[in-house]
Design a protein around this motif. Structure first.
Motif, PDB file in Angstrom:
ATOM      1  N   LEU A  89       3.565  -5.243  -4.305  1.00 54.67           N
ATOM      2  CA  LEU A  89       3.387  -4.393  -5.621  1.00 54.67           C
ATOM      3  C   LEU A  89       1.898  -3.911  -5.834  1.00 54.67           C
ATOM      4  CD1 LEU A  89       5.582  -6.671  -7.649  1.00 54.67           C
ATOM      5  CD2 LEU A  89       6.013  -4.471  -6.728  1.00 54.67           C
ATOM      6  N   PRO A  90       1.548  -2.776  -6.232  1.00 53.06           N
ATOM      7  CA  PRO A  90       0.379  -2.298  -6.435  1.00 53.06           C
ATOM      8  C   PRO A  90      -0.223  -3.055  -7.733  1.00 53.06           C
ATOM      9  CG  PRO A  90       1.880  -0.564  -6.758  1.00 53.06           C
ATOM     10  CD  PRO A  90       2.810  -1.765  -6.293  1.00 53.06           C
ATOM     11  N   LYS A  91      -1.686  -3.505  -7.556  1.00 56.22           N
ATOM     12  CA  LYS A  91      -2.296  -4.343  -8.462  1.00 56.22           C
ATOM     13  C   LYS A  91      -2.466  -3.277  -9.756  1.00 56.22           C
ATOM     14  CE  LYS A  91      -4.102  -7.390  -5.393  1.00 56.22           C
ATOM     15  NZ  LYS A  91      -3.317  -7.143  -3.970  1.00 56.22           N
ATOM     16  N   GLU A  92      -2.818  -2.205  -9.547  1.00 59.09           N
ATOM     17  CA  GLU A  92      -3.169  -1.324 -10.635  1.00 59.09           C
ATOM     18  C   GLU A  92      -1.843  -1.185 -11.821  1.00 59.09           C
ATOM     19  OE1 GLU A  92      -2.169   1.551  -7.197  1.00 59.09           O
ATOM     20  OE2 GLU A  92      -3.156  -0.259  -7.553  1.00 59.09           O
ATOM     21  N   MET A  93      -0.859  -1.438 -11.438  1.00 60.15           N
ATOM     22  CA  MET A  93       0.475  -1.424 -11.976  1.00 60.15           C
ATOM     23  C   MET A  93       0.667  -2.471 -13.087  1.00 60.15           C
ATOM     24  SD  MET A  93       1.827   1.396 -11.180  1.00 60.15           S
ATOM     25  CE  MET A  93       3.508   1.213 -11.965  1.00 60.15           C
ATOM     26  N   THR A 107      12.986 -11.252 -15.525  1.00 59.58           N
ATOM     27  CA  THR A 107      12.402 -10.146 -15.835  1.00 59.58           C
ATOM     28  C   THR A 107      11.424  -9.677 -15.080  1.00 59.58           C
ATOM     29  OG1 THR A 107      13.461 -10.494 -18.170  1.00 59.58           O
ATOM     30  CG2 THR A 107      11.795  -8.633 -17.658  1.00 59.58           C
ATOM     31  N   CYS A 108      11.186  -8.322 -14.400  1.00 65.56           N
ATOM     32  CA  CYS A 108      10.160  -7.774 -13.894  1.00 65.56           C
ATOM     33  C   CYS A 108       9.549  -6.499 -14.596  1.00 65.56           C
ATOM     34  CB  CYS A 108      10.670  -7.274 -12.536  1.00 65.56           C
ATOM     35  SG  CYS A 108       9.306  -6.792 -11.338  1.00 65.56           S
ATOM     36  N   PHE A 109       8.496  -6.321 -15.037  1.00 61.83           N
ATOM     37  CA  PHE A 109       8.407  -5.152 -15.857  1.00 61.83           C
ATOM     38  C   PHE A 109       6.722  -4.686 -15.571  1.00 61.83           C
ATOM     39  CE2 PHE A 109       7.300  -8.611 -18.182  1.00 61.83           C
ATOM     40  CZ  PHE A 109       5.990  -8.676 -18.809  1.00 61.83           C
ATOM     41  N   THR A 110       6.468  -3.424 -15.617  1.00 61.74           N
ATOM     42  CA  THR A 110       5.068  -2.859 -15.702  1.00 61.74           C
ATOM     43  C   THR A 110       4.529  -2.531 -17.132  1.00 61.74           C
ATOM     44  OG1 THR A 110       3.638  -1.282 -14.542  1.00 61.74           O
ATOM     45  CG2 THR A 110       5.885  -0.658 -15.126  1.00 61.74           C
ATOM     46  N   LEU A 135       9.430   1.851  -7.822  1.00 56.87           N
ATOM     47  CA  LEU A 135       8.272   2.295  -7.667  1.00 56.87           C
ATOM     48  C   LEU A 135       8.196   3.420  -6.450  1.00 56.87           C
ATOM     49  CD1 LEU A 135       6.173  -1.114  -7.810  1.00 56.87           C
ATOM     50  CD2 LEU A 135       6.168   0.916  -9.501  1.00 56.87           C
ATOM     51  N   THR A 136       9.017   3.071  -5.613  1.00 55.88           N
ATOM     52  CA  THR A 136       8.983   4.036  -4.518  1.00 55.88           C
ATOM     53  C   THR A 136       9.849   5.377  -4.689  1.00 55.88           C
ATOM     54  OG1 THR A 136      10.722   2.951  -3.090  1.00 55.88           O
ATOM     55  CG2 THR A 136       8.612   2.176  -2.786  1.00 55.88           C
ATOM     56  N   ALA A 137      10.533   5.202  -5.526  1.00 58.05           N
ATOM     57  CA  ALA A 137      11.397   6.282  -6.069  1.00 58.05           C
ATOM     58  C   ALA A 137      10.643   7.193  -6.962  1.00 58.05           C
ATOM     59  CB  ALA A 137      12.713   6.076  -6.684  1.00 58.05           C
ATOM     60  N   ASN A 138       9.494   6.653  -7.673  1.00 57.21           N
ATOM     61  CA  ASN A 138       8.751   7.436  -8.500  1.00 57.21           C
ATOM     62  C   ASN A 138       7.480   8.103  -7.805  1.00 57.21           C
ATOM     63  OD1 ASN A 138      10.011   7.679 -11.315  1.00 57.21           O
ATOM     64  ND2 ASN A 138      10.499   5.763 -10.889  1.00 57.21           N
ATOM     65  N   GLY A 139       7.181   7.703  -6.486  1.00 58.80           N
ATOM     66  CA  GLY A 139       6.163   7.987  -5.702  1.00 58.80           C
ATOM     67  C   GLY A 139       4.945   7.148  -5.530  1.00 58.80           C
ATOM     68  N   LYS A 141       2.778   4.000  -3.957  1.00 54.53           N
ATOM     69  CA  LYS A 141       2.487   3.578  -2.849  1.00 54.53           C
ATOM     70  C   LYS A 141       2.365   1.945  -3.063  1.00 54.53           C
ATOM     71  CE  LYS A 141      -0.742   4.131   1.110  1.00 54.53           C
ATOM     72  NZ  LYS A 141       0.522   3.607   2.015  1.00 54.53           N
ATOM     73  N   LEU A 142       3.245   1.313  -1.974  1.00 53.51           N
ATOM     74  CA  LEU A 142       2.810  -0.202  -2.158  1.00 53.51           C
ATOM     75  C   LEU A 142       1.731  -0.607  -1.352  1.00 53.51           C
ATOM     76  CD1 LEU A 142       6.565  -1.123  -1.440  1.00 53.51           C
ATOM     77  CD2 LEU A 142       5.552  -0.845  -3.633  1.00 53.51           C
ATOM     78  N   ASN A 143       1.182  -2.039  -1.639  1.00 56.66           N
ATOM     79  CA  ASN A 143       0.114  -2.576  -0.641  1.00 56.66           C
ATOM     80  C   ASN A 143       0.812  -2.713   0.597  1.00 56.66           C
ATOM     81  OD1 ASN A 143      -1.482  -2.483  -3.050  1.00 56.66           O
ATOM     82  ND2 ASN A 143      -0.615  -4.427  -3.657  1.00 56.66           N
ATOM     83  N   GLU A 144       0.113  -2.754   1.543  1.00 52.78           N
ATOM     84  CA  GLU A 144       0.427  -3.155   2.780  1.00 52.78           C
ATOM     85  C   GLU A 144      -0.055  -4.737   3.067  1.00 52.78           C
ATOM     86  OE1 GLU A 144       0.768  -0.544   6.110  1.00 52.78           O
ATOM     87  OE2 GLU A 144       1.399   1.187   4.742  1.00 52.78           O
ATOM     88  N   ILE A 145       0.485  -5.437   3.722  1.00 46.36           N
ATOM     89  CA  ILE A 145      -0.075  -6.988   3.914  1.00 46.36           C
ATOM     90  C   ILE A 145      -0.541  -6.935   5.142  1.00 46.36           C
ATOM     91  CG2 ILE A 145       0.626  -9.309   3.965  1.00 46.36           C
ATOM     92  CD1 ILE A 145       2.761  -8.661   1.585  1.00 46.36           C
TER      93      ILE A 145
END
Length: 145
Positions: A89-93, A107-110, A135-139, A141-145
């Motif tokens: 998950l992008p940290k900036e979210m 619950t998961c939320f931003t 997140l991916t449906a809304n464009g 980018k995810l982190n890559e581990i």
């Protein structure tokens, strides 16, 4: 409240459809079709069984990752733990996953994007998988581990 160690094969398929690399999976499912039951006159019926291994999917030999092995019907599928999913998950979210006091749902939320709907479900892993799908449906980018 359900506890879940890793993604199910269905959840893993959904993550792969979102573009999540199987190489980020920190675990894997090892499936085999094994004989069950039977007698001297009736052959045993095949039964599919899956075991969860704590070995990263990327450490499996390529020929095992590719698909079924004809001789013993083995199959390898990626699996992600909750910590591995959270790392995507992008940290900036500003995404959080947790249980509200008195609730039996996760619950998961931003806190950043109002277009990303909060997720409420039975497991933290499912909530995180659904968040990754949103997140991916809304464009995003995810982190890559």
């Amino acid at each position: 409240m359900e506890r879940q160690i890793a993604t199910t094969s269905e959840q893993s398929s959904r993550l792969l459809r979102c573009g999540v690399s199987a190489d980020t999976a920190d675990m894997h499912w090892h499936g085999a079709i094994v004989p069950r039951g039977g007698s001297l006159t009736d052959p045993p019926e095949p039964s599919e069984e899956w075991d969860l291994w704590a070995t990263p999917y990327s450490c499996m030999p390529e020929e095992m990752q590719a698909a079924k092995l004809m001789d013993d019907y083995n199959e390898i599928a990626p699996a992600w733990s909750l910590s591995s999913l959270l790392g995507l998950l992008p940290k900036e979210m500003g995404i959080a996953v947790g249980v509200y006091p008195g609730s039996d749902k996760y619950t998961c939320f931003t806190l950043i994007d109002p277009d990303i709907e909060p997720i409420v479900t039975d497991t933290a892993i499912e909530a995180t998988v659904q968040m990754i799908e949103q997140l991916t449906a809304n464009g995003y980018k995810l982190n890559e581990i």
